[in-house]
Design a protein around this motif. Structure first.
Motif, mmCIF file in Angstrom:
data_model
loop_
_atom_site.group_PDB
_atom_site.id
_atom_site.type_symbol
_atom_site.label_atom_id
_atom_site.label_comp_id
_atom_site.label_asym_id
_atom_site.label_seq_id
_atom_site.Cartn_x
_atom_site.Cartn_y
_atom_site.Cartn_z
ATOM 1 N N MET A 1 0.828 -1.198 0.000
ATOM 2 C CA MET A 1 0.000 0.000 0.000
ATOM 3 C C MET A 1 0.872 1.261 0.000
ATOM 4 O O MET A 1 1.882 1.319 0.700
ATOM 5 N N ALA A 2 0.439 2.246 -0.786
ATOM 6 C CA ALA A 2 1.172 3.511 -0.826
ATOM 7 C C ALA A 2 0.584 4.529 0.141
ATOM 8 O O ALA A 2 1.265 5.482 0.522
ATOM 9 N N ALA A 3 -0.666 4.335 0.524
ATOM 10 C CA ALA A 3 -1.328 5.312 1.401
ATOM 11 C C ALA A 3 -2.467 4.650 2.164
ATOM 12 O O ALA A 3 -3.029 3.638 1.729
ATOM 13 N N VAL A 4 -2.794 5.245 3.297
ATOM 14 C CA VAL A 4 -3.955 4.822 4.077
ATOM 15 C C VAL A 4 -4.826 6.046 4.321
ATOM 16 O O VAL A 4 -4.325 7.102 4.739
ATOM 17 N N LEU A 5 -6.107 5.916 4.043
ATOM 18 C CA LEU A 5 -7.085 6.956 4.334
ATOM 19 C C LEU A 5 -7.869 6.537 5.570
ATOM 20 O O LEU A 5 -8.284 5.382 5.679
ATOM 21 N N PHE A 6 -8.058 7.471 6.477
ATOM 22 C CA PHE A 6 -8.806 7.197 7.704
ATOM 23 C C PHE A 6 -10.037 8.083 7.800
ATOM 24 O O PHE A 6 -9.976 9.282 7.486
ATOM 25 N N ASP A 7 -11.114 7.507 8.267
ATOM 26 C CA ASP A 7 -12.251 8.286 8.737
ATOM 27 C C ASP A 7 -11.842 8.950 10.048
ATOM 28 O O ASP A 7 -10.833 8.574 10.666
ATOM 29 N N PHE A 8 -12.615 9.922 10.490
ATOM 30 C CA PHE A 8 -12.311 10.652 11.727
ATOM 31 C C PHE A 8 -13.080 10.065 12.923
ATOM 32 O O PHE A 8 -12.533 9.337 13.741
ATOM 33 N N SER A 9 -14.358 10.380 13.005
ATOM 34 C CA SER A 9 -15.155 10.005 14.172
ATOM 35 C C SER A 9 -15.454 8.514 14.196
ATOM 36 O O SER A 9 -15.954 7.949 13.219
ATOM 37 N N GLY A 10 -15.145 7.858 15.319
ATOM 38 C CA GLY A 10 -15.368 6.435 15.450
ATOM 39 C C GLY A 10 -14.258 5.596 14.875
ATOM 40 O O GLY A 10 -14.292 4.369 14.974
ATOM 41 N N THR A 11 -13.256 6.262 14.292
ATOM 42 C CA THR A 11 -12.130 5.542 13.691
ATOM 43 C C THR A 11 -10.825 5.956 14.360
ATOM 44 O O THR A 11 -10.172 5.156 15.021
ATOM 45 N N LEU A 12 -10.443 7.224 14.198
ATOM 46 C CA LEU A 12 -9.242 7.729 14.871
ATOM 47 C C LEU A 12 -9.573 8.394 16.205
ATOM 48 O O LEU A 12 -8.774 8.354 17.142
ATOM 49 N N PHE A 13 -10.743 9.030 16.273
ATOM 50 C CA PHE A 13 -11.170 9.758 17.474
ATOM 51 C C PHE A 13 -12.568 9.310 17.882
ATOM 52 O O PHE A 13 -13.368 8.851 17.056
ATOM 53 N N ARG A 14 -12.872 9.538 19.150
ATOM 54 C CA ARG A 14 -14.209 9.279 19.679
ATOM 55 C C ARG A 14 -14.693 10.528 20.416
ATOM 56 O O ARG A 14 -13.952 11.132 21.207
ATOM 57 N N ILE A 15 -15.916 10.910 20.161
ATOM 58 C CA ILE A 15 -16.520 12.047 20.848
ATOM 59 C C ILE A 15 -16.835 11.669 22.298
ATOM 60 O O ILE A 15 -17.029 10.489 22.618
ATOM 61 N N GLU A 16 -16.881 12.659 23.178
ATOM 62 C CA GLU A 16 -17.262 12.424 24.567
ATOM 63 C C GLU A 16 -18.690 11.894 24.655
ATOM 64 O O GLU A 16 -19.456 11.949 23.693
ATOM 65 N N SER A 17 -19.070 11.421 25.824
ATOM 66 C CA SER A 17 -20.426 10.902 26.016
ATOM 67 C C SER A 17 -21.433 12.046 26.018
ATOM 68 O O SER A 17 -21.082 13.216 26.255
ATOM 69 N N SER A 18 -22.682 11.722 25.787
ATOM 70 C CA SER A 18 -23.734 12.737 25.821
ATOM 71 C C SER A 18 -23.824 13.396 27.189
ATOM 72 O O SER A 18 -24.070 14.608 27.300
ATOM 73 N N GLU A 19 -23.604 12.624 28.233
ATOM 74 C CA GLU A 19 -23.652 13.185 29.583
ATOM 75 C C GLU A 19 -22.523 14.188 29.799
ATOM 76 O O GLU A 19 -22.751 15.300 30.309
ATOM 77 N N SER A 20 -21.299 13.833 29.412
ATOM 78 C CA SER A 20 -20.163 14.746 29.545
ATOM 79 C C SER A 20 -20.385 16.006 28.721
ATOM 80 O O SER A 20 -20.074 17.129 29.154
ATOM 81 N N TRP A 21 -20.923 15.831 27.540
ATOM 82 C CA TRP A 21 -21.219 16.927 26.610
ATOM 83 C C TRP A 21 -22.181 17.923 27.253
ATOM 84 O O TRP A 21 -21.921 19.135 27.283
ATOM 85 N N LEU A 22 -23.261 17.425 27.788
ATOM 86 C CA LEU A 22 -24.256 18.300 28.402
ATOM 87 C C LEU A 22 -23.720 18.948 29.672
ATOM 88 O O LEU A 22 -23.945 20.147 29.909
ATOM 89 N N ARG A 23 -23.017 18.202 30.497
ATOM 90 C CA ARG A 23 -22.453 18.763 31.725
ATOM 91 C C ARG A 23 -21.507 19.925 31.422
ATOM 92 O O ARG A 23 -21.537 20.960 32.098
ATOM 93 N N ALA A 24 -20.666 19.751 30.413
ATOM 94 C CA ALA A 24 -19.699 20.789 30.072
ATOM 95 C C ALA A 24 -20.384 22.073 29.628
ATOM 96 O O ALA A 24 -19.979 23.183 30.008
ATOM 97 N N VAL A 25 -21.433 21.951 28.852
ATOM 98 C CA VAL A 25 -22.143 23.125 28.343
ATOM 99 C C VAL A 25 -22.921 23.819 29.455
ATOM 100 O O VAL A 25 -22.944 25.060 29.531
ATOM 101 N N LEU A 26 -23.535 23.057 30.315
ATOM 102 C CA LEU A 26 -24.235 23.657 31.451
ATOM 103 C C LEU A 26 -23.255 24.403 32.354
ATOM 104 O O LEU A 26 -23.535 25.525 32.804
ATOM 105 N N ALA A 27 -22.107 23.818 32.613
ATOM 106 C CA ALA A 27 -21.108 24.462 33.459
ATOM 107 C C ALA A 27 -20.605 25.752 32.828
ATOM 108 O O ALA A 27 -20.460 26.784 33.506
ATOM 109 N N GLU A 28 -20.368 25.733 31.528
ATOM 110 C CA GLU A 28 -19.893 26.929 30.826
ATOM 111 C C GLU A 28 -20.930 28.046 30.887
ATOM 112 O O GLU A 28 -20.590 29.230 30.968
#
Length: 230
Positions: A1-28
């Protein structure tokens, strides 16, 4: 192979949980909810699929958003409209929180790389294999890579909203191959979505799928890529 293409979300990175997401926004915002209400709201946001990059919706997309949802990754405006519209199905103590939630998910703090992401990307660089990121997305993910130290291993980013094309359209993968100056038949596409990422096969790319799981549940899901490019 000469190259590898990666998806972002769910492949290289994972988003925080819905609970963490909401807590952070409420705190801000300087707001709070009783714990039971907060958990109920987080679960409701998850059920409707309001968190971009999160788990798939458990409820059907409302008819009024169906057509928008299908093309949401083709521009920044469509992406924001789709996700904030879906999020507004869940009542929150301040209507401005729905936009704040969308803004939060675009920050590096909302994302974590999978445990083996740096190791695999570094190994590819050492082997002289080019790396591209091909993502269906409505915003610039480059700061996420820079903040987490992965940007140095990526040679090109091809983001749907910058081209008005979304996976599985083969043209998005072709754009990445052209940017890397490689023949698609010498390219491996790695992603978590069999429909979207599988579109690379139409160009002749090999395709490898990983499971979209929390980072703690997928410590070494990317390592097989190193065997596939030998």
């Amino acid at each position: 192979m000469a190259a590898v293409l990666f998806d972002f979300s769910g492949t290289l990175f994972r988003i925080e949980s819905s609970e963490s997401w909401l807590r952070a926004v409420l705190a801000e915002a300087g707001l709070s909810l009783p714990e039971r209400e907060l958990l109920r709201a987080a679960q409701a946001l998850e059920r409707v699929g309001a968190l971009p990059g999160g788990t798939s919706a458990m409820e059907p997309v409302p008819d009024e958003f169906a057509s928008l949802w299908e093309i949401r990754d083709q521009s920044a405006e469509l992406h924001r409209a789709a996700y904030t519209g879906i999020a507004r199905q869940v009542p929150l103590p301040d209507p401005a929180l729905h936009d704040a939630l969308y803004d939060r998910h675009m920050t590096p703090a909302a994302w974590a790389p999978y445990p083996d992401a740096v190791e695999v990307l570094r190994a590819l660089r050492e082997r002289g294999i080019a790396v591209g990121v091909v993502s269906n997305i409505g915003w610039d993910l480059r700061p996420v890579f820079r903040e987490h130290g992965l940007d140095t291993y990526v040679d090109t980013y091809v983001l749907s909203y910058e081209h008005g094309i979304q996976k599985p359209d083969p043209r998005l993968f072709e754009t990445a191959c052209t940017a890397l100056d490689v023949d698609p038949r010498d390219v491996l596409m790695v992603g978590d979505d069999r429909r979207a990422d599988g579109g690379a096969a139409a160009l002749g790319c090999a395709v490898h799928f990983v499971d979209h799981l929390p980072t703690t549940q997928r410590p070494d899901g990317l390592r097989p890529v190193l065997d596939l490019v030998c």
